[in-house]
Design a protein around this motif. Structure first.
Motif, PDB file in Angstrom:
ATOM      1  N   ASP A  47       0.827  -1.213   0.000  1.00  0.00           N
ATOM      2  CA  ASP A  47       0.000   0.000   0.000  1.00  0.00           C
ATOM      3  C   ASP A  47       0.858   1.258   0.000  1.00  0.00           C
ATOM      4  OD1 ASP A  47      -2.222  -1.613   0.038  1.00  0.00           O
ATOM      5  OD2 ASP A  47      -2.665  -1.317   2.170  1.00  0.00           O
ATOM      6  N   GLY A  48       2.048   1.177   0.609  1.00  0.00           N
ATOM      7  CA  GLY A  48       2.955   2.316   0.619  1.00  0.00           C
ATOM      8  C   GLY A  48       3.736   2.487  -0.674  1.00  0.00           C
ATOM      9  N   GLY A  49       3.555   1.547  -1.611  1.00  0.00           N
ATOM     10  CA  GLY A  49       4.249   1.623  -2.896  1.00  0.00           C
ATOM     11  C   GLY A  49       5.675   1.111  -2.865  1.00  0.00           C
ATOM     12  N   TRP A  50       6.063   0.430  -1.786  1.00  0.00           N
ATOM     13  CA  TRP A  50       7.463   0.038  -1.627  1.00  0.00           C
ATOM     14  C   TRP A  50       7.831  -1.223  -2.403  1.00  0.00           C
ATOM     15  CZ3 TRP A  50      10.018   3.942  -0.095  1.00  0.00           C
ATOM     16  CH2 TRP A  50       9.482   4.843   0.827  1.00  0.00           C
ATOM     17  N   LEU A  51       6.851  -2.050  -2.769  1.00  0.00           N
ATOM     18  CA  LEU A  51       7.188  -3.307  -3.446  1.00  0.00           C
ATOM     19  C   LEU A  51       7.689  -3.090  -4.869  1.00  0.00           C
ATOM     20  CD1 LEU A  51       4.389  -5.774  -2.262  1.00  0.00           C
ATOM     21  CD2 LEU A  51       6.536  -5.125  -1.159  1.00  0.00           C
ATOM     22  N   GLY A  52       7.467  -1.901  -5.399  1.00  0.00           N
ATOM     23  CA  GLY A  52       7.917  -1.628  -6.759  1.00  0.00           C
ATOM     24  C   GLY A  52       9.084  -0.667  -6.831  1.00  0.00           C
ATOM     25  N   ILE A  53       9.877  -0.594  -5.772  1.00  0.00           N
ATOM     26  CA  ILE A  53      10.919   0.434  -5.715  1.00  0.00           C
ATOM     27  C   ILE A  53      11.910   0.333  -6.870  1.00  0.00           C
ATOM     28  CG2 ILE A  53      12.418  -0.888  -4.163  1.00  0.00           C
ATOM     29  CD1 ILE A  53      13.093   1.825  -2.791  1.00  0.00           C
ATOM     30  N   THR A  54      12.186  -0.881  -7.358  1.00  0.00           N
ATOM     31  CA  THR A  54      13.131  -1.036  -8.468  1.00  0.00           C
ATOM     32  C   THR A  54      12.435  -1.293  -9.803  1.00  0.00           C
ATOM     33  OG1 THR A  54      13.327  -3.409  -8.031  1.00  0.00           O
ATOM     34  CG2 THR A  54      14.917  -1.958  -6.943  1.00  0.00           C
ATOM     35  N   MET A  55      11.115  -1.288  -9.800  1.00  0.00           N
ATOM     36  CA  MET A  55      10.356  -1.656 -10.998  1.00  0.00           C
ATOM     37  C   MET A  55      10.106  -0.453 -11.902  1.00  0.00           C
ATOM     38  SD  MET A  55       9.838  -4.882 -10.814  1.00  0.00           S
ATOM     39  CE  MET A  55       9.789  -6.231  -9.644  1.00  0.00           C
ATOM     40  N   PRO A  56       9.810  -0.698 -13.195  1.00  0.00           N
ATOM     41  CA  PRO A  56       9.569   0.405 -14.133  1.00  0.00           C
ATOM     42  C   PRO A  56       8.419   1.302 -13.690  1.00  0.00           C
ATOM     43  CG  PRO A  56       9.890  -1.661 -15.317  1.00  0.00           C
ATOM     44  CD  PRO A  56       9.803  -2.010 -13.873  1.00  0.00           C
ATOM     45  N   GLU A  57       8.598   2.593 -13.891  1.00  0.00           N
ATOM     46  CA  GLU A  57       7.617   3.576 -13.443  1.00  0.00           C
ATOM     47  C   GLU A  57       6.280   3.428 -14.175  1.00  0.00           C
ATOM     48  OE1 GLU A  57       7.843   8.308 -12.183  1.00  0.00           O
ATOM     49  OE2 GLU A  57       9.407   7.398 -13.438  1.00  0.00           O
ATOM     50  N   GLU A  58       6.341   3.041 -15.433  1.00  0.00           N
ATOM     51  CA  GLU A  58       5.104   2.926 -16.208  1.00  0.00           C
ATOM     52  C   GLU A  58       4.224   1.773 -15.732  1.00  0.00           C
ATOM     53  OE1 GLU A  58       8.425   0.929 -18.665  1.00  0.00           O
ATOM     54  OE2 GLU A  58       8.163   2.708 -17.384  1.00  0.00           O
ATOM     55  N   LEU A  59       4.790   0.887 -14.913  1.00  0.00           N
ATOM     56  CA  LEU A  59       4.019  -0.233 -14.368  1.00  0.00           C
ATOM     57  C   LEU A  59       3.578   0.017 -12.931  1.00  0.00           C
ATOM     58  CD1 LEU A  59       6.151  -3.217 -15.738  1.00  0.00           C
ATOM     59  CD2 LEU A  59       4.089  -2.209 -16.730  1.00  0.00           C
ATOM     60  N   GLY A  60       3.874   1.200 -12.419  1.00  0.00           N
ATOM     61  CA  GLY A  60       3.501   1.519 -11.043  1.00  0.00           C
ATOM     62  C   GLY A  60       4.655   1.484 -10.077  1.00  0.00           C
ATOM     63  N   GLY A  61       5.862   1.232 -10.582  1.00  0.00           N
ATOM     64  CA  GLY A  61       7.047   1.206  -9.727  1.00  0.00           C
ATOM     65  C   GLY A  61       7.678   2.580  -9.605  1.00  0.00           C
TER      66      GLY A  61
END
Length: 388
Positions: A47-61
């Motif tokens: 919920d804090g958005g931390w699981l996508g810290i290294t993921m592409p921005e266009e995918l929600g990271g």
């Protein structure tokens, strides 16, 4: 050279700490004792958005580097959750990296978006009972059939397999003895972990009981073509892209575990009186704890150097492996000294350090042993003959 964190990096540390601070010793003790996955913590980090810290921005990271991921994971493992907290989420940071680099656009959207949102959970199916760290000797085999592959084999130490619905699976598609190189002939999949067809059997173990480890049995399991990552036969080369980030993150998590144990020990030493004086006034208590601080700091900055090199696209294998080695040793020593500082109460569950101690030995073993790290450094850095 700047050895300080930027404002953005400090904000990452502080933001993660706000999440971890809401999960106390009681929560993590209950997860450990009842052997239940920390679902609430996983959701809070998603919920804090931390699981996508290294993921592409266009995918929600957030599209940040391994350096920022390391800062995050150090903060997580330094919290009350220790290595269990880190293990709850760290596969998100390195496990799907092959999808990020080699997946097509459809795969990235389909596979990564649910991971970032926390609606999917993935496990890592690479290690096998008869292969261990000799990954080229795996025997799980994927046979090509119309529309996909039929897979049969066995994996071991599959973390979070009880709660995962996806698996990163490394197989052979060509027998090792038919390949020009032993690293050829392996194929990587990211696919459903259908427990109605795949048996995932929990392994009882010493520590980190909040996050399950498993033996996984696969028998004639169909995987569609669209779940294959990249080219057939190139899977080993794809997972290499995850290995240095994995070493960096596990090493920095080890440091965080040791730092958390050290903080508990120092606080107890300041408050505990024996023979009319605080035990922290005794050099027999002070010196081991001070030594642990020095070891942990040394490991921390070696790992941060490795992360910086990785993010710059520079070679970092020696630094990543050395950092993992130093972090694992420092964590184990720190957790051991914490138990010894508490004395008899360190053996009780009340003060938590026994839980951290039980987790710390794992970090000297997995995901790569100290002996293989030293052999790698001897060969690649010191130019000594290969020993295995």
């Amino acid at each position: 050279m700047d050895f300080s964190l930027s404002e953005e990096q400090e904000a990452i540390r502080d933001g993660v700490k706000r999440v971890t601070d809401s999960f106390d010793d009681e929560y993590w003790s209950r997860c450990d004792q009842e052997k239940t996955f920390p679902t609430e913590f996983h959701k809070a980090m998603a919920d804090g958005g931390w699981l996508g810290i290294t993921m592409p921005e266009e995918l929600g990271g957030a599209n940040l580097g391994v350096t920022e991921a390391a800062i995050m994971m150090n903060t997580v493992s330094r919290s009350a959750g220790g290595y269990s907290a880190a293990s709850t989420i760290h596969l998100n940071l390195f496990g799907p990296h092959a999808v990020v680099v080699f997946g097509n656009d459809e795969q990235k959207e389909r596979m990564l978006e649910p991971l970032i949102a926390g609606t999917d959970r993935a496990c890592f199916g690479v290690t096998e009972p008869d292969a261990g760290l000799d990954t080229t000797s795996i025997t799980t085999f994927a046979t090509k059939v119309p529309g996909g592959y039929r897979v049969t084999g066995r994996k071991i130490w599959t973390s979070s397999g009880q709660v995962a619905n996806k698996i990163v699976l490394l197989t052979r598609t060509t027998p090792k003895d038919q390949c020009k190189k032993p690293t050829d002939g392996m194929t990587l999949f990211y696919t459903d972990l259908d427990k109605s067809q795949i048996e995932v059997r929990r392994i009882p173990k010493m520590g980190r009981n909040a996050v399950d480890s498993n033996a996984t049995f696969i028998d004639d399991y169909f995987i569609p073509d669209e779940d294959r990552i990249g080219e057939e036969g190139k899977g080993f080369h794809y997972i290499l892209h995850s290995l240095n980030p994995e070493r960096i993150l596990v090493g920095i998590e080890a440091v965080g575990l040791g730092q958390g144990a050290l903080e508990r020990a120092a606080q107890y030493a300041r408050e505990r009186k024996v023979f009319g004086r605080y035990i922290g006034a005794n050099q027999g208590i002070q010196h081991p704890l001070a030594e642990s601080w020095a070891q942990l700091e040394s490991a921390y900055w070696m790992i941060m150097r490795a992360a910086s090199l990785y993010d710059q696209g520079k070679p970092c294998g020696a630094e990543a492996n050395a950092g993992k080695f130093l972090g694992g040793r420092a964590a184990f020593d720190s957790c051991t000294r914490a138990v010894m500082t508490f004395g008899g109460m360190g053996y009780s569950t009340e003060y938590q350090v026994e839980r951290l101690f039980r987790e710390s030995i794992l970090l000297r073993i997995a995901p790569i042993t100290e002996q293989l790290i030293l052999s790698f450094i001897a060969e690649k850095v010191l130019d000594l003959p290969k020993s295995y």
